[in-house]
Every structure is written in structure tokens, then in C-alpha cells.
Design a protein around this motif. Sequence first.
Motif, PDB file in Angstrom:
ATOM      1  N   MET A 136      84.281  19.375 103.779  1.00 53.19           N
ATOM      2  CA  MET A 136      84.217  20.734 103.396  1.00 53.19           C
ATOM      3  C   MET A 136      85.037  21.123 102.156  1.00 53.19           C
ATOM      4  O   MET A 136      84.804  21.461 101.227  1.00 53.19           O
ATOM      5  CB  MET A 136      84.727  21.746 104.368  1.00 53.19           C
ATOM      6  CG  MET A 136      83.758  22.103 105.465  1.00 53.19           C
ATOM      7  SD  MET A 136      84.267  23.529 106.446  1.00 53.19           S
ATOM      8  CE  MET A 136      82.654  24.316 106.752  1.00 53.19           C
ATOM      9  N   ALA A 137      86.137  20.276 102.085  1.00 47.99           N
ATOM     10  CA  ALA A 137      87.115  20.114 101.092  1.00 47.99           C
ATOM     11  C   ALA A 137      86.302  19.692  99.690  1.00 47.99           C
ATOM     12  O   ALA A 137      86.752  20.044  98.544  1.00 47.99           O
ATOM     13  CB  ALA A 137      88.523  19.712 101.259  1.00 47.99           C
ATOM     14  N   ALA A 138      85.595  18.683  99.979  1.00 52.03           N
ATOM     15  CA  ALA A 138      84.828  18.147  98.901  1.00 52.03           C
ATOM     16  C   ALA A 138      83.267  18.664  98.495  1.00 52.03           C
ATOM     17  O   ALA A 138      82.639  18.333  97.909  1.00 52.03           O
ATOM     18  CB  ALA A 138      84.129  16.525  99.315  1.00 52.03           C
ATOM     19  N   GLY A 139      83.231  19.970  98.928  1.00 52.43           N
ATOM     20  CA  GLY A 139      82.189  20.838  98.610  1.00 52.43           C
ATOM     21  C   GLY A 139      81.038  20.474  99.785  1.00 52.43           C
ATOM     22  O   GLY A 139      79.935  21.407  99.264  1.00 52.43           O
ATOM     23  N   GLY A 140      81.081  19.997 100.873  1.00 58.59           N
ATOM     24  CA  GLY A 140      80.222  20.002 101.995  1.00 58.59           C
ATOM     25  C   GLY A 140      79.962  21.088 102.726  1.00 58.59           C
ATOM     26  O   GLY A 140      81.074  21.891 103.003  1.00 58.59           O
ATOM     27  N   GLN A 141      79.268  20.913 103.780  1.00 60.40           N
ATOM     28  CA  GLN A 141      79.109  21.877 104.760  1.00 60.40           C
ATOM     29  C   GLN A 141      80.222  21.552 106.131  1.00 60.40           C
ATOM     30  O   GLN A 141      80.158  22.332 106.855  1.00 60.40           O
ATOM     31  CB  GLN A 141      77.718  21.972 105.507  1.00 60.40           C
ATOM     32  CG  GLN A 141      76.674  22.410 104.319  1.00 60.40           C
ATOM     33  CD  GLN A 141      76.619  24.123 104.529  1.00 60.40           C
ATOM     34  OE1 GLN A 141      76.371  24.691 105.625  1.00 60.40           O
ATOM     35  NE2 GLN A 141      76.432  24.593 103.280  1.00 60.40           N
ATOM     36  N   GLY A 142      80.378  20.167 106.019  1.00 59.52           N
ATOM     37  CA  GLY A 142      81.236  19.781 107.247  1.00 59.52           C
ATOM     38  C   GLY A 142      80.364  19.350 108.259  1.00 59.52           C
ATOM     39  O   GLY A 142      80.787  19.165 109.490  1.00 59.52           O
ATOM     40  N   ALA A 143      79.036  19.690 108.311  1.00 60.92           N
ATOM     41  CA  ALA A 143      78.298  19.367 109.364  1.00 60.92           C
ATOM     42  C   ALA A 143      76.743  19.246 108.717  1.00 60.92           C
ATOM     43  O   ALA A 143      76.627  19.743 107.812  1.00 60.92           O
ATOM     44  CB  ALA A 143      78.099  20.442 110.183  1.00 60.92           C
ATOM     45  N   PRO A 144      75.779  18.629 109.501  1.00 66.91           N
ATOM     46  CA  PRO A 144      76.047  17.808 110.752  1.00 66.91           C
ATOM     47  C   PRO A 144      76.815  16.387 110.122  1.00 66.91           C
ATOM     48  O   PRO A 144      76.344  15.924 109.071  1.00 66.91           O
ATOM     49  CB  PRO A 144      74.677  17.710 111.349  1.00 66.91           C
ATOM     50  CG  PRO A 144      73.772  17.853 110.297  1.00 66.91           C
ATOM     51  CD  PRO A 144      74.380  18.789 109.403  1.00 66.91           C
ATOM     52  N   LEU A 145      77.464  15.847 111.131  1.00 68.61           N
ATOM     53  CA  LEU A 145      78.039  14.586 110.786  1.00 68.61           C
ATOM     54  C   LEU A 145      77.301  13.468 111.624  1.00 68.61           C
ATOM     55  O   LEU A 145      77.322  12.015 111.036  1.00 68.61           O
ATOM     56  CB  LEU A 145      79.616  14.765 111.169  1.00 68.61           C
ATOM     57  CG  LEU A 145      80.401  15.436 110.356  1.00 68.61           C
ATOM     58  CD1 LEU A 145      81.917  15.533 110.758  1.00 68.61           C
ATOM     59  CD2 LEU A 145      80.283  15.213 108.814  1.00 68.61           C
ATOM     60  N   ALA A 146      76.437  13.677 112.598  1.00 68.46           N
ATOM     61  CA  ALA A 146      75.846  12.545 113.274  1.00 68.46           C
ATOM     62  C   ALA A 146      74.949  11.856 112.223  1.00 68.46           C
ATOM     63  O   ALA A 146      74.754  10.586 112.936  1.00 68.46           O
ATOM     64  CB  ALA A 146      75.309  13.011 114.367  1.00 68.46           C
ATOM     65  N   GLU A 330      75.911  11.720 120.374  1.00 66.94           N
ATOM     66  CA  GLU A 330      76.835  12.249 119.870  1.00 66.94           C
ATOM     67  C   GLU A 330      78.418  11.727 119.861  1.00 66.94           C
ATOM     68  O   GLU A 330      79.234  11.582 119.163  1.00 66.94           O
ATOM     69  CB  GLU A 330      76.872  13.869 119.676  1.00 66.94           C
ATOM     70  CG  GLU A 330      75.649  14.576 118.937  1.00 66.94           C
ATOM     71  CD  GLU A 330      76.064  15.863 118.570  1.00 66.94           C
ATOM     72  OE1 GLU A 330      76.727  16.579 119.172  1.00 66.94           O
ATOM     73  OE2 GLU A 330      75.670  16.094 117.290  1.00 66.94           O
ATOM     74  N   ALA A 331      78.668  11.542 121.253  1.00 61.12           N
ATOM     75  CA  ALA A 331      79.831  10.698 121.622  1.00 61.12           C
ATOM     76  C   ALA A 331      80.019   9.619 121.034  1.00 61.12           C
ATOM     77  O   ALA A 331      81.034   9.052 120.602  1.00 61.12           O
ATOM     78  CB  ALA A 331      80.165  10.766 123.252  1.00 61.12           C
ATOM     79  N   MET A 332      79.065   8.777 120.923  1.00 59.67           N
ATOM     80  CA  MET A 332      78.901   7.470 120.381  1.00 59.67           C
ATOM     81  C   MET A 332      78.964   7.530 118.949  1.00 59.67           C
ATOM     82  O   MET A 332      79.704   6.809 118.133  1.00 59.67           O
ATOM     83  CB  MET A 332      77.373   6.838 120.671  1.00 59.67           C
ATOM     84  CG  MET A 332      77.242   6.327 122.191  1.00 59.67           C
ATOM     85  SD  MET A 332      75.703   5.526 122.498  1.00 59.67           S
ATOM     86  CE  MET A 332      75.841   3.998 121.511  1.00 59.67           C
ATOM     87  N   ALA A 333      78.507   8.466 118.261  1.00 60.54           N
ATOM     88  CA  ALA A 333      78.665   8.894 116.751  1.00 60.54           C
ATOM     89  C   ALA A 333      80.086   9.012 116.525  1.00 60.54           C
ATOM     90  O   ALA A 333      80.492   8.531 115.361  1.00 60.54           O
ATOM     91  CB  ALA A 333      78.007   9.985 116.428  1.00 60.54           C
ATOM     92  N   PHE A 334      80.893   9.652 117.256  1.00 59.61           N
ATOM     93  CA  PHE A 334      82.336   9.811 116.882  1.00 59.61           C
ATOM     94  C   PHE A 334      83.036   8.728 117.197  1.00 59.61           C
ATOM     95  O   PHE A 334      84.053   8.671 116.658  1.00 59.61           O
ATOM     96  CB  PHE A 334      82.736  11.144 117.522  1.00 59.61           C
ATOM     97  CG  PHE A 334      82.332  12.534 116.632  1.00 59.61           C
ATOM     98  CD1 PHE A 334      83.071  12.985 115.753  1.00 59.61           C
ATOM     99  CD2 PHE A 334      81.207  13.024 117.032  1.00 59.61           C
ATOM    100  CE1 PHE A 334      82.735  13.950 114.903  1.00 59.61           C
ATOM    101  CE2 PHE A 334      80.715  14.047 116.312  1.00 59.61           C
ATOM    102  CZ  PHE A 334      81.221  14.444 115.325  1.00 59.61           C
ATOM    103  N   ALA A 335      82.682   7.886 118.131  1.00 65.66           N
ATOM    104  CA  ALA A 335      83.510   6.577 118.298  1.00 65.66           C
ATOM    105  C   ALA A 335      83.185   5.578 116.855  1.00 65.66           C
ATOM    106  O   ALA A 335      83.959   5.077 116.523  1.00 65.66           O
ATOM    107  CB  ALA A 335      82.849   5.672 119.532  1.00 65.66           C
TER     108      ALA A 335
END
Length: 367
Positions: A136-146, A330-335
Motif C-alpha cells: 500500500m505504501a508503494a501505491g498498491g491495494q495491499g491485496a490480493p497477495l495470494a 492461502e495458508a500455504m501462500a503465507f508460508a
Amino acid sequence: MALFVGVMSGTSMDAVDSALVDLAGETPRLLATHDTAWPHSLRERLQALAAGSPLSATDFAVLDADVGLFFAEAIDQLLHQSGTPATDVAAIGCHGQTVAHAPERFPPATLQLGDANIIAERTGITTINDFRRRDMAAGGQGAPLAPAFHEAVLRHDDENRVVLNLGGIANITVLPKDREREAIGFDTGPANCLMDGWIRQQQGKPFDADGKWAASASPVPDLLNALLNDPYFTLAPPKSTGTQYFSNRWLHDRLGADSRYSGAEVQATLLALTSQSISDAIRQHASGTERVLVCGGGAHNNVLMQRLGKTLGIPVEPTSTHGIDPEWMEAMAFAWLAQRTLAGAPGNLPSVTGADQYRILGAVHAA
């Protein structure tokens, strides 16, 4: 082996998913999982905050700590049941519990609870959290990240694919077979959140098992059109949303005080809203899609899956057919994102979030 733990709790707040993943090879291996239901009182406090109830600074800080303690307990249970010493785990990637997401504000803001200091201290494992705010600080939506993980594990050179996540909110990742075309992704709108909220209000059930209640009635065309008329659906990506927007209040405002529809008709219309908004997004932004791979809890809603397949006219199938359990994507994505952070590698896709550049995501809390 390179063991990482991913922890995810979605907008539906039904449970905390913890996954032990081996990321040593090209293909992630899911070694163990643990599903931990939120304690009723803690879930109520989180839902009240997300819905806009006022909270003192002290009560907010206590809630953040309580969520961190709960995450730590869930991780301890995962490791205990799998017989995995904490010393064998390189890091934990903890998404946290979203209670606010407002990318349209200036400055944009998002908030996920769960004190990672407590998680690192209680588990003895380096913990990475706060993945969204750097994007978000770089101008993005912060989501989705997966989508970055989807691209890494499910992109195929012989087939145009869409990965569809059906959690509280639905999001798609568009994976063209042409590697010169960038992957894109965005939140399409509600997936399960409105259906879950409606059946909870009407019948006291947490969700509509297999979509049976929705299937017992027909969608109401006028109501469906009124719901689809929300401006979010026609916004161009990148875009993201949450249950703070597509909330029970959002639905009630459109139903009116004296709804003439039966409970089942509303549920049928909400399922049609999810199916139609997703299908419209895929047609508009992913023309030429040959297969839709579905993850998230909605992958088990056969009525919704069949409706999507009929509307799109292409195969719509769970990601398990391609080696990734839809419940644990999604849990795997955050690992995986935790591994990227420790390696000093970017975790976002600017073509998805709209960020100005690739960024290393997350705050590292050393063990």
C-alpha cells in the motif's frame, strides 16, 4: 527440508488455518494442517470492531494481544500434532485477522490484528506479519497477495487459467499461458460473506451447507439487478474490497425495511450475485480462459460450482485436481511469502495490486 508455517484467517472469521509446508523443492509440499475455530467471545469482539463498533485504545491493544495469543496456540497445536519441533521451522508467515481494509481512502489503510511479538515469543519461531501495508505504501491495494503464489504453482504454458478464491470475498488470478503477458488479479466482490451473514441471521447457521438453502428457491431478477448495480462491480482493476464494504448493512440497505422476498429467495439471489459477478469479471478481464481452478471454502459449495461452470461454459474445478488442497491454498501462500521475505525477495505482483514496484513484504520478528 525447508519448513515454514503459514497462518491465515479470512474475512469470514470462521476459523484459523495453520499449515506446515516444506518449501525446499520447486513444488511446495503440504505436510500438516490444523483448523482452529475462533472462541465465540473473541470472534464477537473482532466482528464488532470490523463492523465499526467503537473501541478504546486500551481495549484495542488487548484485542491485538489476545489474537496473537490465539494464533500462537493454534501454531503450537499444529506442531504438536505433527510431531515437529519448533527448532525445525524457519519462520511463520501470519496474515493476521483483517478488521479494516480501505484502499480507496487517502492515505490508503489496512489493518490485520494478531501481535507477532507474542507469536514469536510463545512459539520460539521467527514470525513475519504485516504483509499488506508495504504494498500500500508503494501505491498498491495491499491485496490480493495470494496471486504471486498462484502464479508460482499453477501457471501453465499450455492453458489459459484463472485461479478463483472463494472465501468471504472472491478474488481471481488471471494466468495467461503466454509468459510475456503479466498475471493480473483482483477482488471481484462477495463470495460467501453475504450468504453466510444472511443464513446466520435467518436460521442461526454459520453457512449454507453445499448451497442447499439457496437451491431451494429461485433468484429474484429485480433484486439481483439492484445488487449488481453497485459501482464496485464496474470499477477497473486493480481493486480490492472486504466485508466492511460488502456487509450485512450493505445487503439490508438494498433489501429495505419491508422486504417482500422470502429468506430462501434472498439466499438464492445472493448465490446468483456471487456467481454472476465472478463470471462477469472473468469474461471482461480474462477472455480466452480455458479452465477455472477454485480454492477456499466455497469450493465445497456444489451448487455454486455448478452455477459457475454453467455460466462460464468451461471447466470449473477445485485446485485439488492440480495438487493443491483448496482449503489450504492461502495458508500455504503465507508460508511461501514468509520464505520470500527471509530471502529478500519481493512478495507482491504490481500487475495485481497496482503498486509502483515490486516490494519485499512483511515485518520480521526474530525468535
